[in-house]
Design a protein around this motif. Structure first.
Motif, PDB file in Angstrom:
ATOM      1  N   GLY A  57      23.875   1.421  16.124  1.00  0.00           N
ATOM      2  CA  GLY A  57      23.912  -0.011  15.842  1.00  0.00           C
ATOM      3  C   GLY A  57      22.594  -0.736  16.043  1.00  0.00           C
ATOM      4  N   PRO A  58      21.931  -0.589  17.209  1.00  0.00           N
ATOM      5  CA  PRO A  58      20.669  -1.330  17.404  1.00  0.00           C
ATOM      6  C   PRO A  58      19.558  -0.918  16.447  1.00  0.00           C
ATOM      7  N   LEU A  59      19.674   0.261  15.860  1.00  0.00           N
ATOM      8  CA  LEU A  59      18.619   0.753  14.972  1.00  0.00           C
ATOM      9  C   LEU A  59      18.914   0.503  13.499  1.00  0.00           C
ATOM     10  N   ALA A  60      19.954  -0.279  13.211  1.00  0.00           N
ATOM     11  CA  ALA A  60      20.330  -0.501  11.809  1.00  0.00           C
ATOM     12  C   ALA A  60      19.200  -1.138  10.992  1.00  0.00           C
ATOM     13  N   PRO A  61      18.491  -2.162  11.490  1.00  0.00           N
ATOM     14  CA  PRO A  61      17.392  -2.712  10.679  1.00  0.00           C
ATOM     15  C   PRO A  61      16.283  -1.701  10.417  1.00  0.00           C
ATOM     16  N   ARG A  62      15.914  -0.917  11.432  1.00  0.00           N
ATOM     17  CA  ARG A  62      14.864   0.088  11.234  1.00  0.00           C
ATOM     18  C   ARG A  62      15.334   1.177  10.275  1.00  0.00           C
ATOM     19  N   LEU A  63      16.619   1.551  10.383  1.00  0.00           N
ATOM     20  CA  LEU A  63      17.145   2.564   9.475  1.00  0.00           C
ATOM     21  C   LEU A  63      17.153   2.059   8.036  1.00  0.00           C
ATOM     22  N   THR A  64      17.507   0.799   7.850  1.00  0.00           N
ATOM     23  CA  THR A  64      17.472   0.225   6.507  1.00  0.00           C
ATOM     24  C   THR A  64      16.058   0.234   5.938  1.00  0.00           C
ATOM     25  N   ALA A  65      15.081  -0.109   6.774  1.00  0.00           N
ATOM     26  CA  ALA A  65      13.689  -0.081   6.321  1.00  0.00           C
ATOM     27  C   ALA A  65      13.250   1.335   5.977  1.00  0.00           C
ATOM     28  N   LEU A  66      13.664   2.301   6.784  1.00  0.00           N
ATOM     29  CA  LEU A  66      13.303   3.694   6.514  1.00  0.00           C
ATOM     30  C   LEU A  66      13.916   4.184   5.206  1.00  0.00           C
ATOM     31  N   ILE A  67      15.191   3.868   4.984  1.00  0.00           N
ATOM     32  CA  ILE A  67      15.842   4.285   3.742  1.00  0.00           C
ATOM     33  C   ILE A  67      15.140   3.663   2.539  1.00  0.00           C
ATOM     34  N   GLY A  68      14.785   2.369   2.645  1.00  0.00           N
ATOM     35  CA  GLY A  68      14.075   1.731   1.555  1.00  0.00           C
ATOM     36  C   GLY A  68      12.738   2.396   1.271  1.00  0.00           C
ATOM     37  N   MET A  69      11.982   2.742   2.319  1.00  0.00           N
ATOM     38  CA  MET A  69      10.695   3.404   2.124  1.00  0.00           C
ATOM     39  C   MET A  69      10.864   4.782   1.486  1.00  0.00           C
ATOM     40  N   LEU A  70      11.867   5.524   1.931  1.00  0.00           N
ATOM     41  CA  LEU A  70      12.083   6.861   1.374  1.00  0.00           C
ATOM     42  C   LEU A  70      12.499   6.785  -0.092  1.00  0.00           C
ATOM     43  N   LEU A  71      13.363   5.833  -0.432  1.00  0.00           N
ATOM     44  CA  LEU A  71      13.788   5.713  -1.828  1.00  0.00           C
ATOM     45  C   LEU A  71      12.623   5.276  -2.718  1.00  0.00           C
TER      46      LEU A  71
END
Length: 428
Positions: free
Chosen positions: A233-247
């Motif tokens: 949960g606390p890492l959801a914003p960072r995970l979203t940013a990572l997914i966007g960068m990878l895509l």
């Protein structure tokens, strides 16, 4: 230890840890360990115990009289040496009760500790695959729940796009003009590209969400769905940013080689760019494949996770590529076996039947699409965790090889007296 579901902050013996400053200084010659003076040793070539001047003792027995045997005379055979007593379990491996002999005799290393699904040592291919299956078998509630939700969302999105794409295709009886054929090929490329990137999105998301589960499975600890979501949960914003960068990076890896042909309107140049796009995409995928577990277990930023993945993969690109490709092949074959009965059932229940399959109209039926989507959900739910588990175990393996992570894992698992020397570690 930290409060994260992973382990201690990244560090490597090569970064200054475990230097020679931590070792005890060598003692000078002639000094006892307690600071006293060690007994003097004889230094002369002929010194012997009991000799004060370094010469032979006066009580030495006289030298023996050796002579050559007479012609035709055979010397008597020498007496066999007397057998020496040997402590049980030393050297021969026939004794019992010795605490100093490991299975396999002298020279063999003791087996690595295994508190969870993998041994705490550099991993081989079999151990990585076996550990991935063990995670699915031992933590199936958390694993299948996360995988099921992601697979269902992915299949619903794919179903809607597939229905819209198939509905825009011309009827099979129509004669296609060159422009229509080109449009069909372009739309097909867009659809399969969307399907591929949707699969990447699902893999990244499941890998990140299940990384805490894998970390607990390595330590032999249980996991729950609520605990997994709480850790992510606390890492959801960072995970979203990572997914966007990878895509974005994956799209750029595919489009960049095709850009010259697209800008010039040359189909030949565009076709020549396809192989380069595939190679560049493979390089990008493998280089940053370890970013999701790095983000979740080290709890850094998205950019830091990308850098960590590139650093851990450096020097082991081909190994990670081979293991990932083999896992992907196994996953695809297993998914085909699982989804085949659903495809047959969809064909039987489709109103168009076999004739609709031949002319392509069966694929337009909602019955066919929904049943096929259910089969896809089941197949992805079972097989995707295998791929994501291998990715996280590759991350752990690289840190064991590069940063002696097994020592930290052993401490986290509560193992006493566990250690591995750096010299025994193969290079990453």
């Amino acid at each position: 230890m930290t409060d994260s579901p992973g382990w201690a902050a990244p560090g490597s013996p090569s970064d200054g840890q475990g230097s020679d400053a931590d070792r005890p200084a060598a003692q000078p010659s002639g000094t006892a360990p307690d600071g006293g003076t060690a007994p003097a040793q004889g230094t002369g070539a002929g010194s012997a115990p009991g000799s004060a001047d370094g010469k032979w003792s006066a009580t030495q027995p006289p030298p023996g009289h050796w002579s050559s045997p007479a012609p035709g005379q055979t010397p008597p055979p020498a007496a066999p040496p007397a057998p020496q007593p040997q402590a049980p379990g030393w050297g021969t491996g026939t004794g019992t009760g010795s605490p100093y002999q490991y299975p396999g005799g002298w020279g063999s290393t003791p087996p690595a500790a295994k508190p969870g699904v993998i041994p705490l040592s550099p991993l081989g291919l079999g151990e990585i695959l076996d550990g991935s299956v063990g995670i699915l078998r031992g933590h199936w509630r958390s694993v299948l729940t996360v995988s099921l939700v992601v697979a269902a969302l992915s299949q619903i999105a794919l179903l809607l796009v597939q229905r819209a794409w198939l509905g825009s295709l011309p009827v099979a009886d129509d004669t296609l003009t060159p422009s229509q054929a080109l449009d069909v090929m372009g739309n097909a490329a867009l659809f399969y590209g969307f399907q591929y990137f949707l699969e990447i999105l699902g893999l990244v998301l499941v890998t990140a969400l299940l990384a805490p589960v894998v970390s607990r499975a390595v330590l032999g600890q249980a996991s729950t769905v609520s605990g997994t979501l709480k850790a992510a949960g606390p890492l959801a914003p960072r995970l979203t940013a990572l997914i966007g960068m990878l895509l974005l990076g994956a799209v750029g890896a595919v489009v960049l080689p095709l850009l010259p042909g697209i800008l010039t309107g040359s189909p030949v140049l565009t076709a020549l760019g396809i192989p380069f796009g595939i190679v560049l995409l493979a390089w990008f995928y493998v280089t940053f494949a370890l970013a999701p577990p790095a983000l979740m277990l080290e709890r850094g930023s998205a950019v830091a996770a990308l850098k960590r993945s590139a650093k851990l993969v450096k020097g082991a690109w081909w190994r990670i590529f081979g293991i990932s490709l083999l896992t992907w092949v196994i996953r695809v074959i297993t998914a085909m076996v699982i989804t085949a009965p659903f495809a047959g059932l969809a064909l039987l229940l489709s109103p168009e039947g076999l004739s609709g399959l031949l002319d392509g109209t069966a694929a337009l039926s909602w019955t066919f699409l929904v049943i096929s989507a259910i089969g896809g959900i089941v197949g992805s739910t079972v097989t995707v965790p295998m791929q994501t588990g291998v990715t996280t175990l590759l991350y752990i393996d690289q840190r064991i090889r590069r940063e002696a992570l097994d020592l930290e894992l052993a401490r986290a698992a509560g193992l006493d007296g566990y250690g591995t020397t750096t010299a025994e570690r193969p290079g990453g």
